[in-house]
Design a protein around this motif. Structure first.
Motif, PDB file in Angstrom:
ATOM      1  N   GLU A   3      65.752 -16.784 -48.126  1.00 32.81           N
ATOM      2  CA  GLU A   3      65.895 -16.832 -46.686  1.00 32.81           C
ATOM      3  C   GLU A   3      64.878 -17.831 -46.121  1.00 32.81           C
ATOM      4  O   GLU A   3      63.749 -17.895 -46.578  1.00 32.81           O
ATOM      5  N   THR A   4      65.292 -18.624 -45.169  1.00 36.62           N
ATOM      6  CA  THR A   4      64.426 -19.612 -44.561  1.00 36.62           C
ATOM      7  C   THR A   4      63.313 -18.933 -43.768  1.00 36.62           C
ATOM      8  O   THR A   4      63.561 -17.968 -43.054  1.00 36.62           O
ATOM      9  N   LEU A   5      62.109 -19.458 -43.900  1.00 32.06           N
ATOM     10  CA  LEU A   5      60.973 -18.956 -43.142  1.00 32.06           C
ATOM     11  C   LEU A   5      61.201 -19.249 -41.666  1.00 32.06           C
ATOM     12  O   LEU A   5      61.474 -20.380 -41.286  1.00 32.06           O
ATOM     13  N   GLY A  81      56.291 -13.265 -45.299  1.00 30.48           N
ATOM     14  CA  GLY A  81      57.132 -12.843 -46.423  1.00 30.48           C
ATOM     15  C   GLY A  81      56.939 -11.380 -46.771  1.00 30.48           C
ATOM     16  O   GLY A  81      57.899 -10.643 -46.988  1.00 30.48           O
ATOM     17  N   ARG A  82      55.698 -10.936 -46.787  1.00 32.03           N
ATOM     18  CA  ARG A  82      55.401  -9.530 -47.086  1.00 32.03           C
ATOM     19  C   ARG A  82      55.941  -8.606 -46.004  1.00 32.03           C
ATOM     20  O   ARG A  82      56.514  -7.547 -46.291  1.00 32.03           O
ATOM     21  N   LEU A  83      55.745  -8.985 -44.749  1.00 30.83           N
ATOM     22  CA  LEU A  83      56.223  -8.163 -43.645  1.00 30.83           C
ATOM     23  C   LEU A  83      57.740  -8.061 -43.645  1.00 30.83           C
ATOM     24  O   LEU A  83      58.294  -6.979 -43.453  1.00 30.83           O
ATOM     25  N   ARG A  84      58.398  -9.166 -43.878  1.00 28.31           N
ATOM     26  CA  ARG A  84      59.860  -9.160 -43.889  1.00 28.31           C
ATOM     27  C   ARG A  84      60.397  -8.364 -45.071  1.00 28.31           C
ATOM     28  O   ARG A  84      61.404  -7.667 -44.948  1.00 28.31           O
ATOM     29  N   ALA A  86      59.058  -5.794 -46.156  1.00 30.60           N
ATOM     30  CA  ALA A  86      58.859  -4.397 -45.757  1.00 30.60           C
ATOM     31  C   ALA A  86      59.778  -4.000 -44.601  1.00 30.60           C
ATOM     32  O   ALA A  86      59.685  -2.889 -44.083  1.00 30.60           O
ATOM     33  N   GLY A  87      60.637  -4.937 -44.168  1.00 28.20           N
ATOM     34  CA  GLY A  87      61.610  -4.613 -43.139  1.00 28.20           C
ATOM     35  C   GLY A  87      61.179  -4.900 -41.712  1.00 28.20           C
ATOM     36  O   GLY A  87      61.849  -4.490 -40.771  1.00 28.20           O
ATOM     37  N   ARG A  88      60.092  -5.612 -41.518  1.00 27.80           N
ATOM     38  CA  ARG A  88      59.588  -5.916 -40.180  1.00 27.80           C
ATOM     39  C   ARG A  88      59.956  -7.351 -39.806  1.00 27.80           C
ATOM     40  O   ARG A  88      59.790  -8.258 -40.596  1.00 27.80           O
ATOM     41  N   ALA A  89      60.438  -7.559 -38.596  1.00 28.28           N
ATOM     42  CA  ALA A  89      60.752  -8.897 -38.097  1.00 28.28           C
ATOM     43  C   ALA A  89      59.443  -9.648 -37.864  1.00 28.28           C
ATOM     44  O   ALA A  89      58.548  -9.142 -37.186  1.00 28.28           O
ATOM     45  N   ALA A  90      59.322 -10.835 -38.449  1.00 27.76           N
ATOM     46  CA  ALA A  90      58.081 -11.605 -38.319  1.00 27.76           C
ATOM     47  C   ALA A  90      58.384 -13.099 -38.368  1.00 27.76           C
ATOM     48  O   ALA A  90      59.252 -13.539 -39.113  1.00 27.76           O
ATOM     49  N   TYR A  91      57.649 -13.841 -37.549  1.00 27.06           N
ATOM     50  CA  TYR A  91      57.728 -15.301 -37.514  1.00 27.06           C
ATOM     51  C   TYR A  91      56.364 -15.868 -37.863  1.00 27.06           C
ATOM     52  O   TYR A  91      55.334 -15.258 -37.578  1.00 27.06           O
TER      53      TYR A  91
END
Length: 118
Positions: A3-5, A81-84, A86-91
């Protein structure tokens, strides 16, 4: 499939935070934070992010996302990457605190004194 960052520039990040859509998460180390950070940021060093993920996400609403920042954008990309995962939306904040400062956005030290990015 990779998935694109997802990245935002400093002005987009500021708008997301100001509107309450996002929380700014600074993953730099303590000396970097002490030298200067965005006034509205929450400090969770990358070295402790995995341990503090539950504590951090408990402070957020389900629909809030995280905009993650470090000095230049590399460590924050790892945190995103770690947050995503774990299911959290992050930019990721593109260019990190260096770009934030160059955009003319405020950088402060604890207590509100003017800060600098190291």
């Amino acid at each position: 499939m990779f998935e694109t960052l997802r990245e935002v520039d400093p002005l987009e990040a500021r708008g997301l935070v100001s509107s309450g859509v996002a929380v700014l998460l600074d993953v730099r180390e303590a000396d970097e934070w002490e030298a200067g950070h965005a006034p509205e940021a929450i400090h969770v060093p990358l070295s402790t992010a995995d341990e503090r993920l539950r504590e951090l996400t408990a402070k957020l609403t389900d629909d809030q996302l995280l905009v993650v920042v470090c000095r230049s954008g590399r460590r924050s990309a790892l945190a995103v990457g770690r947050l995503r995962a774990a299911g959290r939306a992050a930019y990721n904040l593109r260019g990190g605190m260096q770009a934030w400062s160059l955009a003319g956005l405020p950088v402060c030290r604890p207590g509100g004194r003017p800060g600098t990015v190291i």
